[in-house]
Design an enzyme around this catalytic site. Structure first.
Site, PDB file in Angstrom:
ATOM      1  N   ASN A 217      27.797  34.821  55.939  1.00 25.85           N
ATOM      2  CA  ASN A 217      27.134  34.583  57.211  1.00 25.85           C
ATOM      3  C   ASN A 217      28.171  34.018  58.184  1.00 25.85           C
ATOM      4  O   ASN A 217      29.334  33.790  57.825  1.00 25.85           O
ATOM      5  CB  ASN A 217      25.898  33.692  57.068  1.00 25.85           C
ATOM      6  CG  ASN A 217      26.220  32.278  56.606  1.00 25.85           C
ATOM      7  OD1 ASN A 217      27.302  31.748  56.855  1.00 25.85           O
ATOM      8  ND2 ASN A 217      25.271  31.647  55.931  1.00 25.85           N
TER       9      ASN A 217
ATOM     10  N   ALA B  61      16.546  32.664  51.971  1.00 24.47           N
ATOM     11  CA  ALA B  61      16.819  33.913  51.253  1.00 24.47           C
ATOM     12  C   ALA B  61      16.808  35.150  52.140  1.00 24.47           C
ATOM     13  O   ALA B  61      16.847  36.268  51.626  1.00 24.47           O
ATOM     14  CB  ALA B  61      15.869  34.115  50.071  1.00 24.47           C
ATOM     15  N   ALA B  62      16.800  34.967  53.458  1.00 20.88           N
ATOM     16  CA  ALA B  62      16.898  36.141  54.331  1.00 20.88           C
ATOM     17  C   ALA B  62      18.220  36.870  54.104  1.00 20.88           C
ATOM     18  O   ALA B  62      18.267  38.102  54.069  1.00 20.88           O
ATOM     19  CB  ALA B  62      16.770  35.719  55.798  1.00 20.88           C
ATOM     20  N   GLY B  63      19.298  36.096  53.939  1.00 21.53           N
ATOM     21  CA  GLY B  63      20.594  36.711  53.676  1.00 21.53           C
ATOM     22  C   GLY B  63      20.628  37.444  52.357  1.00 21.53           C
ATOM     23  O   GLY B  63      21.237  38.521  52.244  1.00 21.53           O
ATOM     24  N   ASP B  64      19.984  36.890  51.342  1.00 28.75           N
ATOM     25  CA  ASP B  64      19.940  37.557  50.036  1.00 28.75           C
ATOM     26  C   ASP B  64      19.109  38.827  50.100  1.00 28.75           C
ATOM     27  O   ASP B  64      19.437  39.831  49.454  1.00 28.75           O
ATOM     28  CB  ASP B  64      19.375  36.604  48.980  1.00 28.75           C
ATOM     29  CG  ASP B  64      20.268  35.411  48.729  1.00 28.75           C
ATOM     30  OD1 ASP B  64      21.505  35.561  48.851  1.00 28.75           O
ATOM     31  OD2 ASP B  64      19.752  34.325  48.436  1.00 28.75           O
TER      32      ASP B  64
END
Length: 285
Positions: free
Chosen positions: A171, A231-234
């Site tokens: 990120n 967990a948006a990135g995951d």
């Protein structure tokens, strides 16, 4: 296991606040990415460890229920890993990770190299000890398996690891920490000196793709009201790995993964908020 407290505003140092809700659910970056990829339509095998505490069977069951193969998931003495998460009403979060059983994964176990060799993509994060991450990356490189690394929690990355990485997905904060450049374009160019391809995620502003010999490409994110960004990135990385494994061009893969992440932030929770393939297809148009 995610232990999540929901509060109007996170407490400052020395301050106590009253929360409005508390939930537990399966988490950890490896688990999250595995579940995200499985829900997005990938065939997923998880390598890692849980403890012999009450959380261990719950974590294993959660993965299995979502279609993840757990034959590479060890059970070791002691507690499972935990993430202690504070989520504010505006959707932001802060997290403390306690490794627990993850710390026992210091190398590949028998059969792990074969599991990696049979895959099209290896997703790596940094919640396991560095030696295990490097061993996995080297196994993938030896067998021609594409490796995607999320550098979180962020630590200095050795050349031996990055030499085995095909796609790095930090990120914007992780990219800045790795390069010293707060501007994501400068950070992306710096990271391209170490890996062939980079995607820097920018939260509500979308993401930027960098590749050697090409101009950066910015992919915007849909405008949504965020309930919980955990967990948006995951979710993004799991969906992106599936899209690329299916042969989608990077711009289309990024748009699809962005739609998945946009759906996940509209619901509370980590893996429990992740969308299915049908939901992603509908949102991506």
């Amino acid at each position: 296991m995610d232990l999540v407290a929901y509060v109007p505003v996170a407490p400052a140092r020395g301050e106590t606040v009253t929360g409005r809700d508390f939930r537990t659910g399966p988490g950890g970056k490896g688990t999250n990415q595995a579940i995200a990829a499985a829900l997005a339509g990938g065939r997923v095998t998880m390598i890692g460890a849980v403890g012999d505490d009450d959380f261990g069977p719950r974590l294993r069951a959660a993965l299995t229920e979502r279609g993840v193969d757990t034959t590479g998931l060890r059970t070791v003495p002691g507690p499972s890993g935990t993430a202690h998460i504070v989520v504010e009403d505006e959707g932001g979060n802060s997290i403390v990770v306690v490794p627990g059983a993850n710390a026992a994964v210091t190398d590949l176990a028998p059969g792990d190299a074969a599991r990696i060799a049979a895959a099209g993509t290896l997703l790596l994060q940094l919640e396991l000890p560095p030696a295990a991450v490097l061993a996995g990356a080297r196994a993938a490189r030896a067998h021609g398996v594409r490796t995607v690394l999320t550098p979180a929690p962020v630590v200095p990355l050795p050349d031996a690891l990055l030499d085995c990485v095909d796609l790095l997905v930090p990120n914007e904060h992780e990219a800045a920490a790795l390069t010293g450049h707060r501007d994501p374009h400068r950070a992306g160019r710096a990271l391209l000196e170490r890996v062939p391809e980079v995607v820097i995620t920018l939260g509500a502003s979308g993401s930027i793709h960098f590749a050697r010999g090409a101009e950066p490409v910015t992919v915007p994110a849909p405008r949504v009201r965020a309930v919980d960004t955990t967990a948006a990135g995951d979710t993004f990385v799991g969906a992106l790995a599936v899209a690329r494994a299916e042969g989608r061009p990077m711009p289309a893969a990024l748009a699809w993964a962005t739609a998945a992440a946009g759906l996940s932030v509209r619901r509370a929770g980590a893996s429990s908020a992740m969308p299915t393939r049908a939901e992603i297809d509908a949102a991506a148009g």
